[in-house]
Write an enzyme that holds these catalytic residues in place. Structure first.
Site, short mmCIF file in Angstrom:
data_model
loop_
_atom_site.label_atom_id
_atom_site.label_comp_id
_atom_site.label_asym_id
_atom_site.label_seq_id
_atom_site.Cartn_x
_atom_site.Cartn_y
_atom_site.Cartn_z
N ASN A 7 12.61 -0.30 -67.01
CA ASN A 7 13.60 -1.53 -67.12
C ASN A 7 14.86 -0.80 -66.28
OD1 ASN A 7 15.68 -3.24 -67.95
ND2 ASN A 7 14.92 -3.32 -69.84
N ARG A 90 10.46 -4.49 -65.21
CA ARG A 90 11.10 -5.61 -65.79
C ARG A 90 11.93 -6.06 -64.56
NH1 ARG A 90 16.77 -5.98 -68.80
NH2 ARG A 90 16.72 -8.34 -69.01
N HIS A 179 15.86 -13.41 -70.85
CA HIS A 179 14.99 -12.69 -72.23
C HIS A 179 13.83 -13.21 -72.70
CE1 HIS A 179 19.82 -12.18 -73.67
NE2 HIS A 179 19.20 -10.92 -72.98
N ARG A 240 30.68 -11.75 -71.29
CA ARG A 240 30.35 -12.81 -70.59
C ARG A 240 31.07 -14.24 -71.55
NH1 ARG A 240 24.60 -11.72 -70.22
NH2 ARG A 240 24.44 -10.25 -68.43
N GLU A 385 10.92 -5.78 -76.15
CA GLU A 385 10.40 -6.09 -74.58
C GLU A 385 9.73 -5.33 -73.80
OE1 GLU A 385 15.05 -6.69 -74.69
OE2 GLU A 385 14.38 -8.23 -73.34
#
Ligand code: ADP
Length: 397
Positions: A7, A90, A179, A240, A385
């Site tokens: 990842n 990923r 996600h 963000r 994940e």
């Protein structure tokens, strides 16, 4: 079968070597501060943790260090690269080019390169990681597993933006969502925990971390999600802004003499919890500051809870009800006041949480914090994940 999951973030690289027979983690670790001073690799295997401080000017060097650690005589877990049967990478942005996990080939890498302007921080790093792994393991099959794949089941009226349809067709400007591996994993785990099939459930999954997104999962399929064309949309996040009137971009750029790229950088890196609070993007710092009376930290937390609550309500409306709400990721798993703020005053959908259970510490297992008499189940489910990426890699091969 052993699968290596890679990842690659903009300045980090996380990895896990997973034994697919048991789905157990053989080794895992993180390279931090790639391309920045003070880079280090933290490698965990055989019950021990080793920290290797070494310059990592780019992801090529990071991959080489990871492969060295995995095969090292002392801290390693495999004797050679041949022990790795497959690698799952990923990948963040897929555009409409890749709607499902895809084999790594010269052709798919070239297409990924074309998509770099969609995810300028993540895709280039992922591509360097892929190329470095291919150089070290030229015969090992590899897959790109996308953050977006799970969301391709959204109906057109949910993923379209109300812009000129021709521009959607020309440039693929639409909601993609991110996600996806996490939302898929926790919604499936929730169904298992509740003893139901995913098809029987309406679930709202809240992946709340440094980046946060909320997804409506109806009958096992993503039908709407809060992030959009990029991960900037949706609820406010660590740094963000989340949803904002796009006219602010021009106004801010004019006032502060910024280019559009600089204004977007401001919304991606200097806004959100960090911008509002002036304290930190980290929820541990925010809750500590708010507890000490810091008003802006409290305001940031209130804004976060309120925004998440609105998405939960919107998705309950979109699905004509909700059977279960799932909290996951760093904040979702570890920050009780956020969960309480979201679930408070939800009696209009028959939802309540057990406030005592909500305060219990994360023990890495699924926790049921449903209140007495609540019609809606509320679960905390640790995300994984990497395991989803490994499973999808095996499935594809
Ligand atoms: P991402 O993967 O998006 O970088 P994470 O899912 O790791 O983010 O979440 C990071 C956030 O989780 C931080 O704001 C952090 O404060 C919060 N958090 C709160 N408690 C913990 C904890 N015990 N462990 C890890 N993160 C925590």
């Amino acid at each position: 079968m052993k699968v290596l999951v890679i990842n690659s973030g903009s300045s980090s690289l996380k990895y896990q070597l997973i034994d697919m027979e048991t789905e157990g983690v053989i080794a895992k670790g993180t390279c931090e501060r790639i391309g920045i001073d003070g880079s280090k690799l933290t490698h965990k295997a055989k019950g021990a943790e080793t920290v290797i401080e070494k310059d990592m000017p780019d992801h090529n060097v990071a991959v080489a260090l990871v492969l060295d650690a995995l095969t090292d005589a002392k801290i390693g877990v495999i004797s050679s690269m041949d022990d790795i049967d497959a690698v799952g990478h990923r990948a963040v942005a897929s555009g409409e080019v890749f709607k499902a996990p895809t084999l790594v080939t010269d052709e798919s890498i070239a297409k990924m390169e074309e998509l770099c302007d969609l995810a300028p921080l993540h895709n280039p790093a992922a591509i360097i990681g892929v190329k470095a792994c291919r150089a070290a393991m030229p015969k090992t099959p590899m897959a790109f597993v996308f953050d977006t794949s799970f969301h391709f089941t959204m109906p057109d009226y949910a993923y379209m933006y109300a812009i000129d349809y021709n521009d959607y067709e020309k440039y693929s400007i639409r909601r993609y969502g991110f996600h996806g591996t996490s939302h898929k994993f926790v919604s499936q785990e929730a169904a298992k925990y509740l003893g139901k099939k995913p098809e029987e459930l309406k679930i709202v999954t809240c992946h709340l971390g440094n980046g946060s997104s909320i997804t409506a999962v109806n009958g096992g399929k993503s039908v709407d999600t809060s992030m959009g064309f990029t991960p900037l949309a949706g609820v406010p996040m660590g740094t963000r802004s989340g949803d904002i009137d796009p006219a602010v971009v021009e106004y801010l750029a004019q006032k502060e003499n910024l280019t559009i790229a600089q204004a977007l950088n401001y919304l991606n890196k200097k806004s959100g919890m960090a911008g509002v609070s002036g304290v930190s993007s980290d929820f541990r710092d925010l809750t500590a500051a708010a507890d000490k009376g810091n008003k802006r930290a409290k305001l940031a937390l209130d804004m976060f809870g309120y925004s998440c609550k609105k998405y939960v309500g919107a998705y309950a409306a979109a699905m004509n009800g909700v059977d279960c709400i799932v909290f996951t990721a760093g904040v979702g798993e570890n920050t009780p006041c956020v969960r309480e703020a979201i679930c408070d005053n939800m009696d209009y959908i028959g939802l309540s949480i057990d406030k005592e259970k909500n305060l219990e510490k994360n023990n890495g297992a699924i926790r049921d914090i449903t209140g007495k008499g609540s019609k809606v189940k509320v679960l905390i489910i640790p995300t994984n994940e990497e395991l989803v990426i490994a499973r999808e890699t095996v499935e594809l091969l």
